[in-house]
Design a protein around this motif. Structure first.
Motif, PDB file in Angstrom:
ATOM      1  N   PRO A  77       0.930  -1.119   0.080  1.00  0.00           N
ATOM      2  CA  PRO A  77       0.121  -0.042  -0.072  1.00  0.00           C
ATOM      3  C   PRO A  77       0.908   1.192   0.174  1.00  0.00           C
ATOM      4  CG  PRO A  77      -0.197  -1.217   2.128  1.00  0.00           C
ATOM      5  CD  PRO A  77       0.572  -2.114   1.156  1.00  0.00           C
ATOM      6  N   ASP A  78       2.029   1.369   0.671  1.00  0.00           N
ATOM      7  CA  ASP A  78       2.830   2.297   0.524  1.00  0.00           C
ATOM      8  C   ASP A  78       3.295   2.999  -0.931  1.00  0.00           C
ATOM      9  OD1 ASP A  78       2.587   2.303   3.290  1.00  0.00           O
ATOM     10  OD2 ASP A  78       4.733   1.599   3.763  1.00  0.00           O
ATOM     11  N   HIS A  79       3.405   1.727  -1.942  1.00  0.00           N
ATOM     12  CA  HIS A  79       3.793   2.187  -3.172  1.00  0.00           C
ATOM     13  C   HIS A  79       2.497   2.201  -4.115  1.00  0.00           C
ATOM     14  CE1 HIS A  79       7.930   1.955  -1.937  1.00  0.00           C
ATOM     15  NE2 HIS A  79       7.785   1.188  -1.408  1.00  0.00           N
ATOM     16  N   GLY A  80       1.387   1.720  -3.600  1.00  0.00           N
ATOM     17  CA  GLY A  80       0.178   1.465  -4.475  1.00  0.00           C
ATOM     18  C   GLY A  80       0.478   0.558  -5.618  1.00  0.00           C
ATOM     19  N   VAL A  81       1.021  -0.511  -5.221  1.00  0.00           N
ATOM     20  CA  VAL A  81       1.605  -1.340  -6.326  1.00  0.00           C
ATOM     21  C   VAL A  81       1.370  -2.733  -5.898  1.00  0.00           C
ATOM     22  CG1 VAL A  81       3.947  -1.595  -5.672  1.00  0.00           C
ATOM     23  CG2 VAL A  81       3.535  -2.079  -7.781  1.00  0.00           C
ATOM     24  N   PHE A  82       0.894  -3.761  -6.945  1.00  0.00           N
ATOM     25  CA  PHE A  82       1.044  -5.317  -6.545  1.00  0.00           C
ATOM     26  C   PHE A  82       2.202  -5.546  -7.249  1.00  0.00           C
ATOM     27  CE2 PHE A  82      -3.916  -4.866  -7.247  1.00  0.00           C
ATOM     28  CZ  PHE A  82      -4.243  -5.769  -6.065  1.00  0.00           C
ATOM     29  N   VAL A  83       3.134  -6.397  -6.501  1.00  0.00           N
ATOM     30  CA  VAL A  83       4.325  -6.985  -6.729  1.00  0.00           C
ATOM     31  C   VAL A  83       4.114  -8.278  -6.903  1.00  0.00           C
ATOM     32  CG1 VAL A  83       6.503  -7.298  -5.920  1.00  0.00           C
ATOM     33  CG2 VAL A  83       5.635  -5.138  -5.402  1.00  0.00           C
ATOM     34  N   VAL A 120     -10.924  -7.954  -3.067  1.00  0.00           N
ATOM     35  CA  VAL A 120     -10.321  -9.103  -2.578  1.00  0.00           C
ATOM     36  C   VAL A 120      -9.505  -9.731  -3.803  1.00  0.00           C
ATOM     37  CG1 VAL A 120     -10.943 -11.450  -1.594  1.00  0.00           C
ATOM     38  CG2 VAL A 120     -12.041  -9.281  -0.789  1.00  0.00           C
ATOM     39  N   LEU A 121      -8.312  -9.993  -3.486  1.00  0.00           N
ATOM     40  CA  LEU A 121      -7.426 -10.751  -4.405  1.00  0.00           C
ATOM     41  C   LEU A 121      -7.311 -12.322  -4.055  1.00  0.00           C
ATOM     42  CD1 LEU A 121      -5.330 -10.205  -6.595  1.00  0.00           C
ATOM     43  CD2 LEU A 121      -3.454 -10.115  -4.670  1.00  0.00           C
ATOM     44  N   PHE A 122      -7.675 -12.990  -5.151  1.00  0.00           N
ATOM     45  CA  PHE A 122      -7.422 -14.508  -5.091  1.00  0.00           C
ATOM     46  C   PHE A 122      -7.462 -15.097  -6.207  1.00  0.00           C
ATOM     47  CE2 PHE A 122     -11.864 -12.963  -5.390  1.00  0.00           C
ATOM     48  CZ  PHE A 122     -12.651 -13.765  -6.264  1.00  0.00           C
ATOM     49  N   ASP A 123      -7.268 -16.425  -6.042  1.00  0.00           N
ATOM     50  CA  ASP A 123      -7.252 -17.198  -7.515  1.00  0.00           C
ATOM     51  C   ASP A 123      -8.676 -17.347  -8.277  1.00  0.00           C
ATOM     52  OD1 ASP A 123      -7.311 -19.598  -9.269  1.00  0.00           O
ATOM     53  OD2 ASP A 123      -5.878 -20.710  -7.911  1.00  0.00           O
ATOM     54  N   ALA A 124      -8.385 -16.888  -9.634  1.00  0.00           N
ATOM     55  CA  ALA A 124      -9.658 -16.615 -10.409  1.00  0.00           C
ATOM     56  C   ALA A 124     -10.419 -17.708 -10.554  1.00  0.00           C
ATOM     57  CB  ALA A 124      -9.192 -15.967 -11.609  1.00  0.00           C
ATOM     58  N   ALA A 145     -12.050   6.033  -8.874  1.00  0.00           N
ATOM     59  CA  ALA A 145     -11.226   5.468 -10.275  1.00  0.00           C
ATOM     60  C   ALA A 145      -9.682   5.575 -10.080  1.00  0.00           C
ATOM     61  CB  ALA A 145     -11.761   6.420 -11.507  1.00  0.00           C
ATOM     62  N   TYR A 146      -8.992   4.589 -10.800  1.00  0.00           N
ATOM     63  CA  TYR A 146      -7.773   4.140 -10.692  1.00  0.00           C
ATOM     64  C   TYR A 146      -7.160   4.125 -12.111  1.00  0.00           C
ATOM     65  CZ  TYR A 146      -8.157   3.486  -5.717  1.00  0.00           C
ATOM     66  OH  TYR A 146      -8.403   3.824  -4.268  1.00  0.00           O
ATOM     67  N   ALA A 147      -5.941   4.417 -12.340  1.00  0.00           N
ATOM     68  CA  ALA A 147      -5.394   4.189 -13.626  1.00  0.00           C
ATOM     69  C   ALA A 147      -4.384   2.956 -13.039  1.00  0.00           C
ATOM     70  CB  ALA A 147      -4.345   5.488 -14.017  1.00  0.00           C
ATOM     71  N   VAL A 148      -4.734   2.066 -13.784  1.00  0.00           N
ATOM     72  CA  VAL A 148      -3.738   0.748 -13.643  1.00  0.00           C
ATOM     73  C   VAL A 148      -2.840   0.387 -14.771  1.00  0.00           C
ATOM     74  CG1 VAL A 148      -4.074  -1.726 -13.053  1.00  0.00           C
ATOM     75  CG2 VAL A 148      -5.894  -0.258 -12.260  1.00  0.00           C
ATOM     76  N   ARG A 149      -1.584   0.161 -14.439  1.00  0.00           N
ATOM     77  CA  ARG A 149      -0.840  -0.203 -15.404  1.00  0.00           C
ATOM     78  C   ARG A 149       0.334  -1.241 -15.054  1.00  0.00           C
ATOM     79  NH1 ARG A 149       3.095   5.191 -15.090  1.00  0.00           N
ATOM     80  NH2 ARG A 149       3.435   5.279 -13.108  1.00  0.00           N
ATOM     81  N   ALA A 150       1.098  -1.907 -15.978  1.00  0.00           N
ATOM     82  CA  ALA A 150       1.770  -2.867 -15.472  1.00  0.00           C
ATOM     83  C   ALA A 150       3.346  -2.770 -16.172  1.00  0.00           C
ATOM     84  CB  ALA A 150       1.116  -4.302 -15.805  1.00  0.00           C
ATOM     85  N   THR A 159      16.500 -11.449 -10.149  1.00  0.00           N
ATOM     86  CA  THR A 159      15.357 -10.892  -9.664  1.00  0.00           C
ATOM     87  C   THR A 159      14.540 -10.108 -10.803  1.00  0.00           C
ATOM     88  OG1 THR A 159      16.383 -10.142  -7.597  1.00  0.00           O
ATOM     89  CG2 THR A 159      14.078  -9.247  -8.058  1.00  0.00           C
ATOM     90  N   TRP A 160      13.388 -11.038 -10.937  1.00  0.00           N
ATOM     91  CA  TRP A 160      12.444 -10.688 -12.295  1.00  0.00           C
ATOM     92  C   TRP A 160      10.881 -10.397 -11.306  1.00  0.00           C
ATOM     93  CZ3 TRP A 160      13.895 -15.530 -15.009  1.00  0.00           C
ATOM     94  CH2 TRP A 160      15.353 -15.652 -15.400  1.00  0.00           C
ATOM     95  N   LEU A 161      10.327  -9.166 -11.523  1.00  0.00           N
ATOM     96  CA  LEU A 161       9.115  -9.079 -11.029  1.00  0.00           C
ATOM     97  C   LEU A 161       8.174  -8.414 -12.167  1.00  0.00           C
ATOM     98  CD1 LEU A 161      10.563  -6.703  -8.105  1.00  0.00           C
ATOM     99  CD2 LEU A 161      10.172  -9.187  -8.047  1.00  0.00           C
ATOM    100  N   VAL A 162       7.004  -8.426 -11.809  1.00  0.00           N
ATOM    101  CA  VAL A 162       5.897  -7.778 -12.652  1.00  0.00           C
ATOM    102  C   VAL A 162       5.332  -6.910 -11.629  1.00  0.00           C
ATOM    103  CG1 VAL A 162       3.575  -7.551 -13.936  1.00  0.00           C
ATOM    104  CG2 VAL A 162       5.296  -9.590 -14.266  1.00  0.00           C
ATOM    105  N   LEU A 163       5.363  -5.526 -11.798  1.00  0.00           N
ATOM    106  CA  LEU A 163       4.709  -4.522 -11.105  1.00  0.00           C
ATOM    107  C   LEU A 163       3.134  -4.065 -11.578  1.00  0.00           C
ATOM    108  CD1 LEU A 163       7.771  -2.203 -10.549  1.00  0.00           C
ATOM    109  CD2 LEU A 163       6.981  -4.068  -9.061  1.00  0.00           C
ATOM    110  N   VAL A 164       2.169  -4.046 -10.772  1.00  0.00           N
ATOM    111  CA  VAL A 164       1.104  -3.663 -11.159  1.00  0.00           C
ATOM    112  C   VAL A 164       0.510  -2.189 -10.434  1.00  0.00           C
ATOM    113  CG1 VAL A 164      -1.683  -3.932 -11.651  1.00  0.00           C
ATOM    114  CG2 VAL A 164       0.194  -5.800 -12.213  1.00  0.00           C
TER     115      VAL A 164
END
Length: 171
Positions: A77-83, A120-124, A145-150, A159-164
């Protein structure tokens, strides 16, 4: 819920191999997951998302699909990002490299996601009504509303990550 560090530090959610999905709490009962009599289940629709992020209608709202890779995922939450942890030696390494990863990220196109509040984040594959029975993570988001980008980032040699990223938009 997978914990790699001290309890309460960061909670990671994993899927059984398919996409993760962030569904607004208010419409959780409308997400059928892999269940259903339709030709294409909600899970099938989520699997059809091409790329790191996409939106699917759910009830009178939309769910955010984290596609591309079934990586362990946490919300910072401090970065507003899914890692999304694709490769790294340790959780400590992932978390230490997030600031550099954010600074050097080459972001993809944005999508606009309107949420009525927490998601809620979970397995689809799971039905929304059954999230309490599986790994899930409640993410507190202010309504709006949020702008979402990856971005696919490699902040270190191993180290390889996807940031959302989620950026609140003005009303």
């Amino acid at each position: 819920m997978v914990r790699h560090a001290e309890p309460g530090t960061v909670e990671w959610i994993e899927s059984g191999g398919g996409p993760l999905i962030a569904v607004p709490e208010t419409v959780l009962p409308f997400w059928a997951g892999a269940d259903g009599d339709e030709t294409a289940s909600d899970y099938d629709r989520a699997c059809e998302i091409d790329g790191a992020v996409g939106l699917l209608p759910v009830g009178d709202s939309a769910a955010l699909v984290l596609g591309d890779d079934p990586a362990a995922t946490a919300y910072l939450p401090d970065h507003g990002v899914f890692v999304r942890w694709c490769a790294a030696d340790s959780e400590e390494d992932v978390l230490a490299r997030v600031p550099d990863a954010l600074a050097g990220a080459e972001w993809g196109a944005e999508v606009r996601w309107k949420v009525p509040g927490p998601v809620v984040l979970f397995d689809a594959a799971w039905p929304g009504r059954e999230t309490e029975r599986t790994e899930h993570l409640k993410v507190t988001l202010a309504p709006g509303a949020y702008a979402v980008r990856a971005a696919h980032v490699r902040p270190g040699p191993e180290t390889w990550l996807v940031l959302v990223g989620l950026r609140p938009l003005p009303h």
